[in-house]
Design a protein around this motif. Structure first.
Motif, short mmCIF file in Angstrom:
data_model
loop_
_atom_site.label_atom_id
_atom_site.label_comp_id
_atom_site.label_asym_id
_atom_site.label_seq_id
_atom_site.Cartn_x
_atom_site.Cartn_y
_atom_site.Cartn_z
N LEU A 90 11.67 11.24 7.52
CA LEU A 90 11.92 9.91 6.99
C LEU A 90 10.83 9.27 6.57
O LEU A 90 9.80 9.41 7.14
CB LEU A 90 13.05 9.24 7.88
N ILE A 91 11.01 8.24 5.66
CA ILE A 91 9.94 7.50 5.23
C ILE A 91 9.74 6.46 6.25
O ILE A 91 10.57 5.51 6.36
CB ILE A 91 10.15 6.93 3.68
N PRO A 92 8.55 6.35 6.71
CA PRO A 92 8.49 5.35 8.01
C PRO A 92 8.28 3.86 7.74
O PRO A 92 8.61 2.97 8.41
CB PRO A 92 7.22 5.77 8.58
N THR A 93 7.96 3.71 6.20
CA THR A 93 7.84 2.23 5.73
C THR A 93 9.05 1.77 5.06
O THR A 93 9.23 0.61 4.89
CB THR A 93 6.74 2.23 4.67
N MET A 94 10.28 2.73 5.23
CA MET A 94 11.45 1.97 4.74
C MET A 94 12.48 1.86 5.69
O MET A 94 12.58 2.90 6.68
CB MET A 94 11.86 3.30 3.59
N LYS B 15 5.36 -5.08 -3.57
CA LYS B 15 5.61 -5.03 -2.12
C LYS B 15 4.31 -4.55 -1.33
O LYS B 15 3.85 -5.01 -0.46
CB LYS B 15 6.86 -4.62 -1.82
N THR B 19 2.34 -4.80 1.85
CA THR B 19 2.52 -3.96 3.05
C THR B 19 1.08 -3.33 3.46
O THR B 19 0.88 -2.86 4.71
CB THR B 19 3.45 -2.82 2.72
N LYS B 201 2.30 11.58 3.56
CA LYS B 201 3.47 12.06 4.14
C LYS B 201 4.74 11.36 3.45
O LYS B 201 5.71 12.30 2.73
CB LYS B 201 3.62 11.73 5.47
N GLU B 202 4.56 10.17 2.96
CA GLU B 202 5.72 9.62 2.16
C GLU B 202 5.81 9.99 0.99
O GLU B 202 6.87 10.30 0.45
CB GLU B 202 5.01 8.07 2.18
N ILE B 205 7.46 13.55 1.17
CA ILE B 205 8.92 13.35 1.36
C ILE B 205 9.66 13.03 -0.09
O ILE B 205 10.77 13.53 -0.13
CB ILE B 205 9.24 12.18 2.46
#
Ligand SMILES: Nc1ncnc2c1ncn2[C@@H]1O[C@H](COP(=O)(O)OP(=O)(O)OP(=O)(O)O)[C@@H](O)[C@H]1O
Ligand SMILES: [Mg+2]
Lengths: 227, 301
Positions: A90-94, B15, B19, B201-202, B205
């Motif tokens: 899962l995308i941790p920032t979402m 955003k 962040t 990682k993001e 994914i």
């Protein structure tokens, strides 16, 4: 449809994860993939998603020949597959909502559709109360269910679930598999990797056993509770 | 891609500026410092060039004519000289005018002039301004080839000095600006690489759920661009303030500068639009390129 023809995978460190595997899963089938740890189950799934490449052989997924596919076409292939990763990814920032919605944004789905589809899928996996949470605020089982919701959301032709019940108590596990079965009944092909012998015995169906990188068993078993 | 998707991706980029504020701040600082260095260098060069062209414009070549040329010949020569490429302006300076001016400059010497009489002993002349001082020598050679020329006088040594200063300043500032530009890009792409690496990682994914490279890149692109633009605005503000203060301080010594032939520095008002647009544009470009370069590696899955 997924077809493996004499596929072998050797990782760069020399480990032979798959040896000469041939396998065909037709559209609309439901299959369990079982086998001991290190047998090559996740490798098989990563191949389908083109996360790893085969060393030899041929893999065809939903009409894409993974040996010949161009880089630019890989996203197209992946959009036909919903995957529940063993490590969730899962995308941790979402938030939960955004993680699930992202898959629809990627395919340029209409805003309105996203707004109605995402909450529906999240409620299917029983996480209505957690839509605004971030993955780090969820238990392992909850994260796994978010991953499942993400795999379902764009109604893919093929759903692959790598240990989708690994972190979930038995009660809920049956519900999750039942959900996958229901989705399968609507025509979606489902591949599910599991360690849980009792789930396989309970539901039955096609069962593929991997050991040491080879298929050692591939038969349809009668379940205790066939529906 | 749908408008709503574009909006979403732009929104994500904006955003992400907040962040990822720690990394944003790092790139912000790098871009700010780079812009300030390049910007001050350019303002310095612009002032030097203005000073040089100020002197150039005052610099004249005087062409003395042989005695007894007719008015027709004079006007013919004037048109001929005007036709030369490097000539900006030609003014006829008659021998009577020259004599008048000479008399005026020599007050209290009436007796000497009485003995000379009313007839001017000085030659007729043209005063010429050249466009490019570095081509003056060849212009003089062209004029010398004409008929009825008595002598061409030009402050050649001074011209050489000016040419020297101009080309040295030009060379140094080009070199410094180029070097700074390269250093900036290297530092920025490293700063953003760290930020992108933290999010690899993001990115992975996103690719595994079927996102295209463009889809993943747009927010990064926007994030870098916004960061760069913010740095550009800050740099413009700082430059404005710093430059005005600096000029104010230098102007206190105006008599000293006048002695060097500098009457005025470039006022900031006259370049403010160029500076702001230049900073914001360059900042946006550096930020966007920096982030997009750094995402490349992680997109190959
Ligand atoms: N990225 C990798 N690099 C090198 N070797 C790997 C890599 N991934 C897996 N392997 C090795 O390949 C073999 C098969 O791994 P795989 O992950 O497919 O097993 P698995 O059947 O999914 O096991 P588990 O049930 O524990 O998830 C193992 O021996 C593993 O150590
Ligand atoms: Mg595994």
């Amino acid at each position: 449809m997924v077809e493996f023809k004499n596929v072998s995978v050797t990782y760069s460190n020399g480990v032979d994860a798959l040896n000469n595997v041939s396998l065909k899963i037709n559209d609309g089938e439901f299959a369990f993939i079982v086998g001991p740890s290190g047998a090559g189950k996740s490798t098989l799934i990563k191949l389908i998603l083109k996360e790893v490449d085969m060393t030899s052989g041929e893999v065809i997924v939903n009409g894409f020949n993974l040996h010949k596919i161009k880089r630019g076409k890989v996203p197209k292939l992946r959009r036909t597959i919903g995957v529940v990763f063993q490590d969730f990814r899962l995308i941790p920032t979402m938030t939960v909502y955004e993680n699930v919605a992202f898959v629809l944004r990627v395919i340029d789905a209409p805003k309105k559709y996203i707004r109605s589809r995402v909450p529906y899928v999240i409620s299917l996996v029983g996480l209505k109360d957690k839509v605004k949470c971030y993955p780090s605020e969820l238990s392992g089982g909850e994260q796994q269910r978010v991953a499942l919701a993400r795999a379902l959301v764009n109604d893919p032709a093929l759903i692959i679930a790598d240990e989708p019940t690994g972190n979930i108590d038995p009660e809920l596990s049956y519900q999750i598999v039942q959900l996958l079965k229901d989705i399968n009944n609507c025509g979606t092909t489902v591949l599910m990797v599991t360690h849980a012998q009792e789930l396989v015995e309970h539901f039955g169906g096609r069962t593929i056993v991997l050991n040491n990188g080879s298929i050692v068993f591939d038969k349809v078993l009668g379940g205790a509770n066939e529906d | 891609m749908k408008i709503s998707s574009m909006k979403y991706l732009f929104g994500q980029g904006v955003k992400n500026v907040w962040t990822n504020r720690i990394m944003t701040f790092a790139s912000f600082c790098v871009i700010l410092v780079s812009l300030l260095l390049v910007g001050s260098m350019m303002l310095f060069t612009a002032n030097v060039n203005r000073f040089i062209s100020g002197i150039e414009s005052k610099n004249e070549v005087v062409v003395y004519l042989n005695d007894g040329v007719t008015d027709e010949t004079v006007s013919q020569m004037e048109t001929d000289i005007k036709k030369l490429d490097n000539v900006a302006e030609v003014v006829f300076y008659s021998k009577e005018q020259a004599f008048e001016d000479y008399k005026k400059s020599m007050e209290n010497a009436e007796e000497i002039f009485e003995s000379i009489g009313d007839e001017s002993p000085l030659p007729d002349a043209f005063k010429i301004r050249v466009k490019d001082i570095s081509k003056m020598t060849s212009t003089i050679a062209q004029i010398n080839k004409m008929q009825n020329i008595y002598k061409v006088s030009a402050p050649n040594d001074f011209a050489d000095l000016l040419i020297g200063i101009k080309s040295t300043v030009g060379m140094i500032s080009t070199a410094v600006i180029a070097a700074l530009g390269i250093v900036c890009l290297v530092i920025i792409s490293n700063a953003t690489r760290a930020s992108v690496f933290a999010r690899r990682k993001e990115i992975n994914i996103m690719k595994y759920v079927g996102a295209t490279n463009t889809f993943i890149r747009i927010p990064f692109f926007v994030e870098g661009m916004v960061t760069g633009m913010l740095a550009g605005v800050a740099a413009a503000g700082l430059t404005w303030f710093g430059y005005e203060k600096f000029i104010e301080a230098l102007s206190k010594q105006m008599t000293l500068w006048k002695a060097f032939g500098i009457d005025e520095f470039i006022p900031f008002d006259s370049v403010v639009v160029k500076v702001v647009l230049g900073y914001v544009g360059a900042g946006a470009l550096l930020g966007a390129i920096g982030t997009v370069i750094s995402t490349r590696k992680h997109l190959k899955v």
